[in-house]
Design an enzyme around this catalytic site. Structure first.
Site, PDB file in Angstrom:
ATOM      1  N   ASP A  30       0.854  -1.189   0.000  1.00 50.42           N
ATOM      2  CA  ASP A  30       0.000   0.000   0.000  1.00 50.42           C
ATOM      3  C   ASP A  30       0.896   1.249   0.000  1.00 50.42           C
ATOM      4  O   ASP A  30       1.879   1.304   0.751  1.00 50.42           O
ATOM      5  CB  ASP A  30      -0.899  -0.017   1.248  1.00 50.42           C
ATOM      6  CG  ASP A  30      -2.049   0.977   1.160  1.00 50.42           C
ATOM      7  OD1 ASP A  30      -3.200   0.543   1.158  1.00 50.42           O
ATOM      8  OD2 ASP A  30      -1.777   2.198   1.087  1.00 50.42           O
ATOM      9  N   ILE A  31       0.563   2.228  -0.868  1.00 56.25           N
ATOM     10  CA  ILE A  31       1.439   3.420  -0.947  1.00 56.25           C
ATOM     11  C   ILE A  31       1.226   4.400   0.202  1.00 56.25           C
ATOM     12  O   ILE A  31       2.030   5.308   0.387  1.00 56.25           O
ATOM     13  CB  ILE A  31       1.324   4.231  -2.271  1.00 56.25           C
ATOM     14  CG1 ILE A  31      -0.114   4.368  -2.716  1.00 56.25           C
ATOM     15  CG2 ILE A  31       2.261   3.708  -3.324  1.00 56.25           C
ATOM     16  CD1 ILE A  31      -0.283   5.444  -3.763  1.00 56.25           C
ATOM     17  N   ASN A  82     -13.012  -3.482   2.739  1.00 60.26           N
ATOM     18  CA  ASN A  82     -14.082  -2.485   2.824  1.00 60.26           C
ATOM     19  C   ASN A  82     -14.986  -2.540   1.593  1.00 60.26           C
ATOM     20  O   ASN A  82     -14.497  -2.680   0.472  1.00 60.26           O
ATOM     21  CB  ASN A  82     -13.474  -1.083   2.917  1.00 60.26           C
ATOM     22  CG  ASN A  82     -12.610  -0.894   4.155  1.00 60.26           C
ATOM     23  OD1 ASN A  82     -12.895  -1.467   5.202  1.00 60.26           O
ATOM     24  ND2 ASN A  82     -11.563  -0.102   4.036  1.00 60.26           N
ATOM     25  N   HIS A  88     -15.843   2.972   4.254  1.00 64.67           N
ATOM     26  CA  HIS A  88     -14.460   3.440   4.035  1.00 64.67           C
ATOM     27  C   HIS A  88     -13.776   2.885   2.795  1.00 64.67           C
ATOM     28  O   HIS A  88     -12.558   2.872   2.724  1.00 64.67           O
ATOM     29  CB  HIS A  88     -13.579   3.184   5.278  1.00 64.67           C
ATOM     30  CG  HIS A  88     -14.140   3.769   6.530  1.00 64.67           C
ATOM     31  ND1 HIS A  88     -14.125   5.121   6.789  1.00 64.67           N
ATOM     32  CD2 HIS A  88     -14.779   3.206   7.578  1.00 64.67           C
ATOM     33  CE1 HIS A  88     -14.720   5.344   7.940  1.00 64.67           C
ATOM     34  NE2 HIS A  88     -15.128   4.203   8.437  1.00 64.67           N
ATOM     35  N   GLN A  89     -14.559   2.421   1.809  1.00 65.64           N
ATOM     36  CA  GLN A  89     -13.935   1.985   0.549  1.00 65.64           C
ATOM     37  C   GLN A  89     -13.667   3.198  -0.329  1.00 65.64           C
ATOM     38  O   GLN A  89     -14.593   3.969  -0.624  1.00 65.64           O
ATOM     39  CB  GLN A  89     -14.842   1.001  -0.198  1.00 65.64           C
ATOM     40  CG  GLN A  89     -14.187   0.468  -1.471  1.00 65.64           C
ATOM     41  CD  GLN A  89     -15.070  -0.528  -2.221  1.00 65.64           C
ATOM     42  OE1 GLN A  89     -16.267  -0.653  -1.943  1.00 65.64           O
ATOM     43  NE2 GLN A  89     -14.484  -1.237  -3.163  1.00 65.64           N
ATOM     44  N   GLU A  90     -12.401   3.369  -0.732  1.00 68.77           N
ATOM     45  CA  GLU A  90     -12.033   4.490  -1.613  1.00 68.77           C
ATOM     46  C   GLU A  90     -11.764   4.025  -3.032  1.00 68.77           C
ATOM     47  O   GLU A  90     -12.020   4.751  -3.986  1.00 68.77           O
ATOM     48  CB  GLU A  90     -10.772   5.192  -1.082  1.00 68.77           C
ATOM     49  CG  GLU A  90     -11.041   6.060   0.116  1.00 68.77           C
ATOM     50  CD  GLU A  90      -9.758   6.647   0.688  1.00 68.77           C
ATOM     51  OE1 GLU A  90      -8.717   6.607   0.011  1.00 68.77           O
ATOM     52  OE2 GLU A  90      -9.820   7.130   1.825  1.00 68.77           O
ATOM     53  N   HIS A  95     -10.334  -5.262  -2.698  1.00 71.94           N
ATOM     54  CA  HIS A  95      -8.969  -5.448  -2.187  1.00 71.94           C
ATOM     55  C   HIS A  95      -9.030  -5.833  -0.717  1.00 71.94           C
ATOM     56  O   HIS A  95      -9.875  -5.348   0.032  1.00 71.94           O
ATOM     57  CB  HIS A  95      -8.121  -4.186  -2.373  1.00 71.94           C
ATOM     58  CG  HIS A  95      -8.779  -2.925  -1.901  1.00 71.94           C
ATOM     59  ND1 HIS A  95      -9.740  -2.272  -2.639  1.00 71.94           N
ATOM     60  CD2 HIS A  95      -8.628  -2.202  -0.768  1.00 71.94           C
ATOM     61  CE1 HIS A  95     -10.145  -1.197  -1.970  1.00 71.94           C
ATOM     62  NE2 HIS A  95      -9.492  -1.143  -0.825  1.00 71.94           N
ATOM     63  N   PHE A  96      -8.126  -6.706  -0.338  1.00 76.44           N
ATOM     64  CA  PHE A  96      -7.986  -7.119   1.054  1.00 76.44           C
ATOM     65  C   PHE A  96      -6.732  -6.455   1.612  1.00 76.44           C
ATOM     66  O   PHE A  96      -5.655  -6.576   1.032  1.00 76.44           O
ATOM     67  CB  PHE A  96      -7.839  -8.648   1.151  1.00 76.44           C
ATOM     68  CG  PHE A  96      -9.108  -9.389   0.834  1.00 76.44           C
ATOM     69  CD1 PHE A  96      -9.553  -9.492  -0.484  1.00 76.44           C
ATOM     70  CD2 PHE A  96      -9.860  -9.973   1.839  1.00 76.44           C
ATOM     71  CE1 PHE A  96     -10.733 -10.163  -0.782  1.00 76.44           C
ATOM     72  CE2 PHE A  96     -11.045 -10.649   1.542  1.00 76.44           C
ATOM     73  CZ  PHE A  96     -11.479 -10.739   0.229  1.00 76.44           C
ATOM     74  N   HIS A  97      -6.900  -5.736   2.716  1.00 77.30           N
ATOM     75  CA  HIS A  97      -5.752  -5.132   3.384  1.00 77.30           C
ATOM     76  C   HIS A  97      -5.149  -6.154   4.349  1.00 77.30           C
ATOM     77  O   HIS A  97      -5.880  -6.844   5.061  1.00 77.30           O
ATOM     78  CB  HIS A  97      -6.188  -3.946   4.253  1.00 77.30           C
ATOM     79  CG  HIS A  97      -6.734  -2.769   3.509  1.00 77.30           C
ATOM     80  ND1 HIS A  97      -5.983  -1.660   3.220  1.00 77.30           N
ATOM     81  CD2 HIS A  97      -7.973  -2.509   3.015  1.00 77.30           C
ATOM     82  CE1 HIS A  97      -6.728  -0.762   2.599  1.00 77.30           C
ATOM     83  NE2 HIS A  97      -7.950  -1.247   2.467  1.00 77.30           N
TER      84      HIS A  97
HETATM   85  P1  AMP Z   1      -9.875   1.456   0.778  1.00 80.27           P
HETATM   86  O1  AMP Z   1     -10.142   2.635   1.656  1.00 80.27           O
HETATM   87  O2  AMP Z   1     -10.179   0.147   1.461  1.00 80.27           O
HETATM   88  O3  AMP Z   1     -10.532   1.587  -0.581  1.00 80.27           O
HETATM   89  O4  AMP Z   1      -8.309   1.437   0.564  1.00 80.27           O
HETATM   90  C1  AMP Z   1      -7.668   1.808  -0.617  1.00 80.27           C
HETATM   91  C2  AMP Z   1      -6.185   1.693  -0.364  1.00 80.27           C
HETATM   92  O5  AMP Z   1      -5.500   1.721  -1.612  1.00 80.27           O
HETATM   93  C3  AMP Z   1      -5.595   2.828   0.491  1.00 80.27           C
HETATM   94  O6  AMP Z   1      -4.981   2.254   1.652  1.00 80.27           O
HETATM   95  C4  AMP Z   1      -4.582   3.482  -0.440  1.00 80.27           C
HETATM   96  O7  AMP Z   1      -3.428   3.912   0.237  1.00 80.27           O
HETATM   97  C5  AMP Z   1      -4.272   2.373  -1.425  1.00 80.27           C
HETATM   98  N1  AMP Z   1      -3.821   2.800  -2.736  1.00 80.27           N
HETATM   99  C6  AMP Z   1      -4.429   3.689  -3.557  1.00 80.27           C
HETATM  100  N2  AMP Z   1      -3.733   3.813  -4.701  1.00 80.27           N
HETATM  101  C7  AMP Z   1      -2.670   2.977  -4.615  1.00 80.27           C
HETATM  102  C8  AMP Z   1      -1.570   2.647  -5.466  1.00 80.27           C
HETATM  103  N3  AMP Z   1      -1.434   3.216  -6.649  1.00 80.27           N
HETATM  104  N4  AMP Z   1      -0.673   1.739  -5.042  1.00 80.27           N
HETATM  105  C9  AMP Z   1      -0.801   1.162  -3.825  1.00 80.27           C
HETATM  106  N5  AMP Z   1      -1.808   1.422  -2.980  1.00 80.27           N
HETATM  107  C10 AMP Z   1      -2.726   2.318  -3.350  1.00 80.27           C
END
Ligand code: AMP
Length: 133
Positions: A30-31, A82, A88-90, A95-97
């Site tokens: 994750d960045i 999420n 909190h899904q962005e 994706h699984f954290h």
């Molecule tokens: P969520 O809030 O569950 O949708 O988490 C999205 C995650 O994606 C966040 O933790 C971001 O930091 C991560 N993210 C977004 N763009 C990138 C990217 N280009 N490379 C790696 N992680 C990313």
């Protein structure tokens, strides 16, 4: 061309720190990590939420989450997935954290607003859900 940022990562159109790749799944760092080793594991199949992903893609994911957690070598960690803005899904690609929790300050902070149990209401809910599965 897909506007999905994770589809672009899968296709190699934007870079990532890729940890593992199979025919169905990739894992990368994750960045904007919540802690050292925070990684994402995603299906190559594009779907916004969990219910959009076919089972054969989902079954590939969990062993990879496990490998990443093992490689990071963390005793305490959260696996988080999420679905929806309110949750909190962005990024709208499942994706699984894998989020190490090395101490109180770093990693995932979790609110846990438990509600009082009403056994009668719980039983009604249970019967309803059971009938839908
Ligand atoms: P969520 O809030 O569950 O949708 O988490 C999205 C995650 O994606 C966040 O933790 C971001 O930091 C991560 N993210 C977004 N763009 C990138 C990217 N280009 N490379 C790696 N992680 C990313």
């Amino acid at each position: 061309m897909s506007a999905c940022i994770f589809c672009k990562i899968i296709k190699g159109e934007i870079p990532c720190f890729k940890l593992i790749e199979t025919d169905k799944t990739i894992a990368f760092l994750d960045i904007n990590p919540l802690s050292r080793g925070h990684a994402l594991v995603i299906p190559k199949f594009h779907g916004e939420k969990l219910l959009d992903i076919p089972d054969e893609h989902l079954t590939d994911i969990l062993p990879i989450v496990k490998k990443v957690a093992k490689a990071v070598g963390t005793d305490n960690y959260n696996i988080l997935q999420n679905n929806g803005r309110l949750a909190h899904q962005e990024v709208d690609h499942v994706h699984f954290h894998m989020i190490p929790k090395p101490n109180q300050a770093e990693g995932l902070g979790v609110g846990w607003p438990q509600q009082k149990t009403d056994m009668d209401q719980l039983k009604v809910l249970f019967e309803d859900l059971k009938s839908r599965i």
